[in-house]
Design an enzyme around this catalytic site. Sequence first.
Site, mmCIF file in Angstrom:
data_model
loop_
_atom_site.group_PDB
_atom_site.id
_atom_site.type_symbol
_atom_site.label_atom_id
_atom_site.label_comp_id
_atom_site.label_asym_id
_atom_site.label_seq_id
_atom_site.Cartn_x
_atom_site.Cartn_y
_atom_site.Cartn_z
ATOM 1 N N CYS A 100 0.912 -1.171 0.098
ATOM 2 C CA CYS A 100 0.014 0.180 0.066
ATOM 3 C C CYS A 100 1.028 1.260 0.121
ATOM 4 O O CYS A 100 1.496 1.510 1.079
ATOM 5 C CB CYS A 100 -0.790 -0.043 1.219
ATOM 6 S SG CYS A 100 -1.888 1.674 1.396
ATOM 7 N N CYS A 103 -0.608 4.133 2.471
ATOM 8 C CA CYS A 103 -0.624 4.179 3.901
ATOM 9 C C CYS A 103 -0.177 2.760 4.225
ATOM 10 O O CYS A 103 1.297 2.327 4.153
ATOM 11 C CB CYS A 103 -1.861 4.446 4.479
ATOM 12 S SG CYS A 103 -3.526 4.024 3.576
ATOM 13 N N CYS A 105 -2.555 -0.129 4.163
ATOM 14 C CA CYS A 105 -3.863 -1.115 3.914
ATOM 15 C C CYS A 105 -3.255 -2.476 3.885
ATOM 16 O O CYS A 105 -2.441 -2.965 3.200
ATOM 17 C CB CYS A 105 -4.585 -0.693 2.708
ATOM 18 S SG CYS A 105 -5.319 1.037 2.795
#
Lengths: 199, 231
Positions: A100, A103, A105
């Site tokens: 990700c 961020c 995820c």
Amino acid sequence: MDWLSLSDVEARVNALESLMVEKGLAEHEAVDAVVASFENDMGPVNGAKVVARAWTEPAYLEWLLSDATAAIADMGFTGLQTEHMVAVQNTDERHNVVVCTLCSCYPWTLLGIPPAWFKYPQYRARVVKEPRSVLGEFGVTLPDGVKIDVWDSSAEIRYLVVPQRPAGTEGMTAEELVPLISRDSMVGTALVSASGGTK
Amino acid sequence: MHGPHDLGGRDGVGPINPEFLEPGIPDWRYPFEGRMHAVTAMAIAKGAFNLDEQRHGIELMKWSEYLDSTYYAHWLFSVEKLLNDKGYISHDEIDQRMRELGTPEMTAHPQKPETLTPFAEQMIDVLWKGTPHDVPADSPPVFDVGADVVVRNLRETTHNRLPGYLPRAKGVIAKQYGAFHDPAASAHEQVDKPHQLYMVRFTSTELWGEDATEDFDLYADLFENYLEPAN
């Protein structure tokens, strides 16, 4: 506030929790319960059970690859960050790896809290540009003919890598296979070996 | 927005920290990390803010602070800012409480209490049930599977989920996911607005040029208004 200071951040989280409890936004005991659930109940053993069933039941593998959310829910695994799943299968020709970049995820119910390397800038910046080189840092060397697919979880879909079942495990049951299947193998930064993994 | 969080393709970040690759390193390395995670989930469950607002809050950190701080410092920054801006808890109150409480002794790996309060029960329920983000569509998808698309050169400074290494790249629609709630509408208007979502496939040479050092495909999940037809 010094955001780079570990002790400042720790003291500030403590102050924040204290105030949130006072304002009715949190409860200390509920924090303990949530932390304990994440640490003890949600984690890669859940993902490993899904993979082991897929390895031993061809019809389940087919279902997992066509509708992962439903197939995973069938094992009882639903929850935060596991609401919308896609499973991708490693083969002799193809290796999948998940990131990700925005961020971190990650399917919490199946794999737990993401490991530090998944959350920090180095992996997130580089695996979308030089995946083979990054995999090398994990000790994974793929044959030249294996094509790599990189999955950037940029929306609410979460990915589970179905690693290759290692040679020498043909007679094993799903239950016996589960301990061999490491967390990293389900993110794509490790392979599964018949002797098991450590991460 | 292409803030400090938007790391894909950045050069110069160095190798993965070897310490992170050692077996047995806990996923929450410090006791405050799990607590920060839990109070964030609680604030969201209480309706103080939503997940997209929390992500956007992180995007507003200074680059230098984002890159050099620990991961859960990002969560603290965002949650504190949201609670302050929405009138729940002010920055000053936290400063004051920090002075009062000093340096805490936090217990690592707390046990689950024998009996759970109704709120703790509710939180455990949320953990295991999740909060789906798919919503009924208000229009059919524009792009078919197999369609050639190009990522629009969006440079908005508000919240979206468009990685900065993708604008202007050509890709192919690999899958239609149906409608999901739009992250911008959720972050900025706190509403669930349906938006068609696609899995889009890119080649490494399209992303990183003919001299790309590695040959691979990359898949990203992109909302319809990030895309336009490739001609």
